[in-house]
Write a protein that holds these residues in place. Structure first.
Motif, PDB file in Angstrom:
ATOM      1  N   GLY A  39      55.671  17.804  30.431  1.00 56.86           N
ATOM      2  CA  GLY A  39      55.128  19.103  30.050  1.00 56.86           C
ATOM      3  C   GLY A  39      53.615  19.121  30.043  1.00 56.86           C
ATOM      4  N   ASP A  40      53.041  19.578  28.940  1.00 58.30           N
ATOM      5  CA  ASP A  40      51.579  19.656  28.830  1.00 58.30           C
ATOM      6  C   ASP A  40      50.923  18.289  28.650  1.00 58.30           C
ATOM      7  OD1 ASP A  40      51.803  22.341  29.092  1.00 58.30           O
ATOM      8  OD2 ASP A  40      51.414  22.841  26.991  1.00 58.30           O
ATOM      9  N   ASP A  41      51.711  17.260  28.451  1.00 58.10           N
ATOM     10  CA  ASP A  41      51.177  15.906  28.254  1.00 58.10           C
ATOM     11  C   ASP A  41      51.523  14.987  29.422  1.00 58.10           C
ATOM     12  OD1 ASP A  41      50.105  16.465  25.661  1.00 58.10           O
ATOM     13  OD2 ASP A  41      52.137  16.354  24.849  1.00 58.10           O
ATOM     14  N   LEU A  42      51.780  15.551  30.584  1.00 61.26           N
ATOM     15  CA  LEU A  42      52.124  14.764  31.759  1.00 61.26           C
ATOM     16  C   LEU A  42      50.902  13.998  32.257  1.00 61.26           C
ATOM     17  CD1 LEU A  42      54.465  14.180  33.755  1.00 61.26           C
ATOM     18  CD2 LEU A  42      53.663  16.121  35.107  1.00 61.26           C
ATOM     19  N   MET A  43      51.096  12.688  32.522  1.00 61.97           N
ATOM     20  CA  MET A  43      49.999  11.829  32.947  1.00 61.97           C
ATOM     21  C   MET A  43      50.358  11.105  34.244  1.00 61.97           C
ATOM     22  SD  MET A  43      47.687  12.004  30.383  1.00 61.97           S
ATOM     23  CE  MET A  43      46.696  10.513  30.536  1.00 61.97           C
ATOM     24  N   VAL A  44      49.337  10.872  35.078  1.00 57.32           N
ATOM     25  CA  VAL A  44      49.462  10.027  36.269  1.00 57.32           C
ATOM     26  C   VAL A  44      48.449   8.903  36.089  1.00 57.32           C
ATOM     27  CG1 VAL A  44      49.445   9.943  38.777  1.00 57.32           C
ATOM     28  CG2 VAL A  44      49.993  12.100  37.619  1.00 57.32           C
ATOM     29  N   ASN A  45      48.921   7.681  35.868  1.00 57.76           N
ATOM     30  CA  ASN A  45      48.044   6.600  35.407  1.00 57.76           C
ATOM     31  C   ASN A  45      47.293   7.090  34.173  1.00 57.76           C
ATOM     32  OD1 ASN A  45      48.996   5.068  37.519  1.00 57.76           O
ATOM     33  ND2 ASN A  45      47.125   5.114  38.721  1.00 57.76           N
ATOM     34  N   ASP A  46      45.969   7.101  34.224  1.00 58.59           N
ATOM     35  CA  ASP A  46      45.193   7.588  33.075  1.00 58.59           C
ATOM     36  C   ASP A  46      44.690   9.017  33.270  1.00 58.59           C
ATOM     37  OD1 ASP A  46      45.456   5.155  31.713  1.00 58.59           O
ATOM     38  OD2 ASP A  46      43.722   4.293  32.761  1.00 58.59           O
ATOM     39  N   ALA A  47      45.125   9.657  34.318  1.00 57.17           N
ATOM     40  CA  ALA A  47      44.689  11.026  34.603  1.00 57.17           C
ATOM     41  C   ALA A  47      45.678  12.028  34.015  1.00 57.17           C
ATOM     42  CB  ALA A  47      44.561  11.234  36.109  1.00 57.17           C
ATOM     43  N   LYS A  48      45.156  13.043  33.401  1.00 59.35           N
ATOM     44  CA  LYS A  48      46.015  14.082  32.832  1.00 59.35           C
ATOM     45  C   LYS A  48      46.264  15.184  33.855  1.00 59.35           C
ATOM     46  CE  LYS A  48      46.585  17.175  28.881  1.00 59.35           C
ATOM     47  NZ  LYS A  48      46.031  17.636  27.595  1.00 59.35           N
ATOM     48  N   VAL A  49      47.508  15.640  33.906  1.00 63.74           N
ATOM     49  CA  VAL A  49      47.846  16.758  34.793  1.00 63.74           C
ATOM     50  C   VAL A  49      47.351  18.054  34.160  1.00 63.74           C
ATOM     51  CG1 VAL A  49      49.711  18.099  35.821  1.00 63.74           C
ATOM     52  CG2 VAL A  49      49.829  15.602  35.820  1.00 63.74           C
ATOM     53  N   ILE A  50      46.422  18.703  34.843  1.00 61.50           N
ATOM     54  CA  ILE A  50      45.889  19.976  34.365  1.00 61.50           C
ATOM     55  C   ILE A  50      46.898  21.088  34.599  1.00 61.50           C
ATOM     56  CG2 ILE A  50      44.058  21.688  34.707  1.00 61.50           C
ATOM     57  CD1 ILE A  50      42.277  19.341  35.651  1.00 61.50           C
ATOM     58  N   CYS A  51      47.385  21.136  35.809  1.00 63.11           N
ATOM     59  CA  CYS A  51      48.434  22.103  36.159  1.00 63.11           C
ATOM     60  C   CYS A  51      49.230  21.503  37.322  1.00 63.11           C
ATOM     61  CB  CYS A  51      47.842  23.452  36.562  1.00 63.11           C
ATOM     62  SG  CYS A  51      49.094  24.737  36.830  1.00 63.11           S
ATOM     63  N   GLY A  52      50.506  21.329  37.122  1.00 61.72           N
ATOM     64  CA  GLY A  52      51.342  20.689  38.137  1.00 61.72           C
ATOM     65  C   GLY A  52      52.545  21.528  38.515  1.00 61.72           C
ATOM     66  N   GLY A  53      53.177  21.117  39.609  1.00 62.40           N
ATOM     67  CA  GLY A  53      54.306  21.882  40.128  1.00 62.40           C
ATOM     68  C   GLY A  53      53.867  23.038  40.997  1.00 62.40           C
ATOM     69  N   VAL A  54      52.598  23.014  41.436  1.00 65.69           N
ATOM     70  CA  VAL A  54      52.067  24.067  42.305  1.00 65.69           C
ATOM     71  C   VAL A  54      52.646  23.860  43.708  1.00 65.69           C
ATOM     72  CG1 VAL A  54      50.000  25.121  43.282  1.00 65.69           C
ATOM     73  CG2 VAL A  54      49.945  24.171  40.950  1.00 65.69           C
TER      74      VAL A  54
END
Length: 231
Positions: free
Chosen positions: A196-211
């Protein structure tokens, strides 16, 4: 003789009346049962309007490019780019490299993959030619890298290619299925955590995903992902 003829005529008349009566009863029973069966079938079958409504709702959900968005920055993204080619709806119409080039949040990434930062690194045809999941650093993510370090990567075509392809995973992965360790096109793996709003890729936070784009699923991230150093 006349008496026998009269009896015969009388019997024939009675038989005819009886036959007519049976026929009439049969017709009445048939007429009564037909509406009942039609009514039963009608009550069991869904109405055409109900079916059309359900089908329409399913189609609308499947076609809505914003249906699977995750990330705390999606609202800000929608506010910054509410319409046009760079919006969520607009990006869904184009292959990923074209869609990214229309997004005002991804100008540095677009230059990096199109040969504008290093003429020997042009990944546009590759990115547009298959299905991918792309972790796309926004412009602020590149700005956070010290200029000296960024220039060192950009000037080295092999290193730049390695970094860029580390942001790409084969196949389109929806937010619900994005989890675990995923092998990238570069060859090393990225680690997915949270949701959800706390989705991470390595140490990077997903700002907006599923685009969605025409051939890829994009996750805007707040940091540039660096492949692990080889030992």
């Amino acid at each position: 003789m006349k008496t026998m003829q009269r009896k015969t005529v009388g019997l024939l008349s009675i038989a005819a009346v009886a036959a007519f009566g049976l026929s009439a009863c049969s017709m009445d029973n048939s007429a009564e049962s037909t509406p009942s069966s039609e009514s039963s079938a009608s009550s069991m079958a869904p109405s055409s309007s109900d079916s059309s409504m359900e089908s329409g709702m399913a189609s609308e959900s499947a076609m809505d490019p914003a249906a699977n968005l995750v990330g705390s920055g999606c609202a800000a993204y929608a506010e910054a780019v509410p319409e046009g080619d760079g919006s969520v709806a607009g990006m869904a119409q184009d292959p990923v490299a074209v869609a990214a080039s229309n997004n005002p949040l991804l100008t540095t990434l677009t230059k990096a993959v199109s040969g504008k930062l290093n003429k020997d690194v042009d990944l546009v045809d590759t990115l547009n030619g298959d299905e991918f999941t792309v972790f796309a650093p926004v412009d602020d993510a590149f700005k956070a890298i010290p200029e000296k370090d960024l220039n060192a990567v950009v000037s080295d075509a092999d290193m730049l290619t390695k970094v860029l392809t580390y942001h790409v995973v084969p196949g389109q992965i929806t937010p619900d299925d994005l989890k675990g360790d995923l092998e990238t096109v570069e060859g090393d793996k990225v680690k997915i955590s949270g949701s959800g709003d706390d989705l991470m890729v390595n140490d990077a936070k997903v700002i907006c995903g599923g685009v969605q784009t025409a051939n890829a699923t994009v996750y805007l991230v707040d940091s540039v992902l660096m492949p692990p150093a080889k030992k």
